[in-house]
Design an enzyme around this catalytic site. Structure first.
Site, mmCIF file in Angstrom:
data_model
loop_
_atom_site.group_PDB
_atom_site.id
_atom_site.type_symbol
_atom_site.label_atom_id
_atom_site.label_comp_id
_atom_site.label_asym_id
_atom_site.label_seq_id
_atom_site.Cartn_x
_atom_site.Cartn_y
_atom_site.Cartn_z
ATOM 1 C CB SER A 106 42.002 31.640 35.981
ATOM 2 O OG SER A 106 42.830 31.444 34.851
ATOM 3 C CE1 TYR A 116 46.286 34.962 38.090
ATOM 4 C CE2 TYR A 116 45.994 33.082 36.626
ATOM 5 C CZ TYR A 116 45.595 34.323 37.081
ATOM 6 O OH TYR A 116 44.472 34.917 36.542
HETATM 7 N N1 LIG Z 1 42.935 38.506 31.764
HETATM 8 C C1 LIG Z 1 42.871 37.168 31.723
HETATM 9 O O1 LIG Z 1 43.292 36.515 30.742
HETATM 10 C C2 LIG Z 1 42.256 36.426 32.872
HETATM 11 C C3 LIG Z 1 41.915 35.088 32.681
HETATM 12 C C4 LIG Z 1 41.336 34.391 33.739
HETATM 13 C C5 LIG Z 1 41.108 35.028 34.942
HETATM 14 N N2 LIG Z 1 41.461 36.333 35.098
HETATM 15 C C6 LIG Z 1 41.182 36.962 36.390
HETATM 16 O O2 LIG Z 1 40.330 38.078 36.159
HETATM 17 C C7 LIG Z 1 40.567 39.085 37.149
HETATM 18 C C8 LIG Z 1 40.862 40.411 36.465
HETATM 19 O O3 LIG Z 1 41.965 40.246 35.592
HETATM 20 P P1 LIG Z 1 42.516 41.441 34.667
HETATM 21 O O4 LIG Z 1 43.026 40.813 33.421
HETATM 22 O O5 LIG Z 1 41.510 42.537 34.575
HETATM 23 O O6 LIG Z 1 43.793 41.855 35.527
HETATM 24 P P2 LIG Z 1 44.142 43.178 36.375
HETATM 25 O O7 LIG Z 1 45.479 42.927 36.987
HETATM 26 O O8 LIG Z 1 43.958 44.395 35.545
HETATM 27 O O9 LIG Z 1 42.980 43.188 37.449
HETATM 28 C C9 LIG Z 1 43.155 42.919 38.795
HETATM 29 C C10 LIG Z 1 42.607 44.067 39.602
HETATM 30 O O10 LIG Z 1 42.743 43.729 40.990
HETATM 31 C C11 LIG Z 1 43.244 44.894 41.643
HETATM 32 N N3 LIG Z 1 43.949 44.511 42.887
HETATM 33 C C12 LIG Z 1 45.194 43.983 43.020
HETATM 34 N N4 LIG Z 1 45.496 43.816 44.315
HETATM 35 C C13 LIG Z 1 44.407 44.255 45.019
HETATM 36 C C14 LIG Z 1 44.100 44.336 46.405
HETATM 37 N N5 LIG Z 1 44.983 43.935 47.354
HETATM 38 N N6 LIG Z 1 42.890 44.825 46.774
HETATM 39 C C15 LIG Z 1 41.998 45.249 45.834
HETATM 40 N N7 LIG Z 1 42.225 45.191 44.512
HETATM 41 C C16 LIG Z 1 43.421 44.687 44.112
HETATM 42 C C17 LIG Z 1 44.181 45.537 40.640
HETATM 43 O O11 LIG Z 1 44.455 46.888 40.964
HETATM 44 C C18 LIG Z 1 43.381 45.366 39.350
HETATM 45 O O12 LIG Z 1 42.466 46.435 39.154
HETATM 46 C C19 LIG Z 1 41.710 38.524 38.021
HETATM 47 O O13 LIG Z 1 41.141 37.846 39.125
HETATM 48 C C20 LIG Z 1 42.393 37.534 37.103
HETATM 49 O O14 LIG Z 1 43.101 36.556 37.840
HETATM 50 C C21 LIG Z 1 42.022 37.049 34.084
#
Ligand SMILES: NC(=O)c1ccc[n+]([C@@H]2O[C@H](COP(=O)([O-])OP(=O)(O)OC[C@H]3O[C@@H](n4cnc5c(N)ncnc54)[C@H](O)[C@@H]3O)[C@@H](O)[C@H]2O)c1
Length: 211
Positions: A106, A116
């Site tokens: 990220s 984070y």
């Molecule tokens: N949305 C954004 O703006 C953004 C920006 C940069 C990076 N990210 C990264 O992208 C990824 C997805 O983000 P998102 O926005 O879809 O968020 P999200 O919270 O919907 O996705 C995270 C997923 O990880 C799963 N998860 C949590 N704990 C877990 C565990 N112990 N074992 C297995 N799965 C687990 C959750 O159930 C969820 O489906 C993350 O790594 C997040 O840090 C997101």
């Protein structure tokens, strides 16, 4: 294709939509990661590609690094940093024909965002270190560092005014979408990227410009 998550309903829905299989997996738990790898090998004989996307993000506790309850911090790091290492450790012995790993970082790694961001700094380091350790086995390890992406998790975790402020300061002034990340992810997983490893690619509307 196998979809792994702790959210059974969402994981199953994604697996169904792509004609894949869902395997409930806690990425923080080595036994669970091994069971995931075994399920893939059972299905396909070996593992080619791995995307480490799981994280505690949607609904995460908003606190400072200096005050966040220790138990929460340890659990958070076990999932958001160690999870990618744990699943890679379980999968790499089965990547017998070489392979590619993409870790989800990220822009938070370069901006203030407390624990984070610290976990994402770790993901970047992990990407570089594992690229060296696994290169000899023909396994490439890269990361994508997205900027603000319009997901349910962002909408529930980050107040709208804050998102508007961030988006307003981007060189490309719009909220990113999951589709914006697809091209980079597929490229890094493909043979087109066969001489690329240990790199972190920002897909972020220019939020972080690195020299
Ligand atoms: N949305 C954004 O703006 C953004 C920006 C940069 C990076 N990210 C990264 O992208 C990824 C997805 O983000 P998102 O926005 O879809 O968020 P999200 O919270 O919907 O996705 C995270 C997923 O990880 C799963 N998860 C949590 N704990 C877990 C565990 N112990 N074992 C297995 N799965 C687990 C959750 O159930 C969820 O489906 C993350 O790594 C997040 O840090 C997101």
């Amino acid at each position: 294709m196998v979809v792994a998550d702790v959210n059974d309903e969402a994981g199953r829905a994604v697996a169904e939509s792509i004609g894949g299989r869902y395997v409930r997996t806690d990425v923080a738990d080595p036994e669970s990661a091994s069971a995931l790898a075994a399920a893939v090998v059972d299905d396909r004989g070996s593992i080619d590609l791995l995307v480490n996307n799981a994280a505690i993000y949607g609904g995460m506790k908003l606190d400072f690094l200096i005050t966040v309850p220790w138990d929460y911090y340890k659990k958070f790091m076990a999932v958001n940093l160690d999870g990618a290492l744990n699943v890679t450790r379980a999968c790499y012995p089965h990547m017998t024909g070489g392979g590619a790993v993409v870790n989800q970082s990220s822009t938070a790694a370069w901006l203030y965002s407390g624990f984070y961001g610290l976990a994402k700094v770790g993901i970047n380091g992990l990407t570089q270190q594992l690229a060296v350790e696994l290169g000899g086995q023909g396994i490439r390890v890269n990361a994508i560092a997205p900027g603000p992406i319009d997901t349910e998790a962002t909408r529930s975790t980050t107040p709208k005014e804050m998102v508007d402020d961030i988006v307003g300061k981007l060189p490309i002034k719009r909220f990113g979408t999951p589709d914006d990340l697809v091209g980079m992810c597929l490229f890094l997983l493909s043979d087109e990227a066969s001489w690329i490893t240990g790199q972190i690619f920002n897909v972020d509307g220019g939020q972080v410009i690195r020299s």
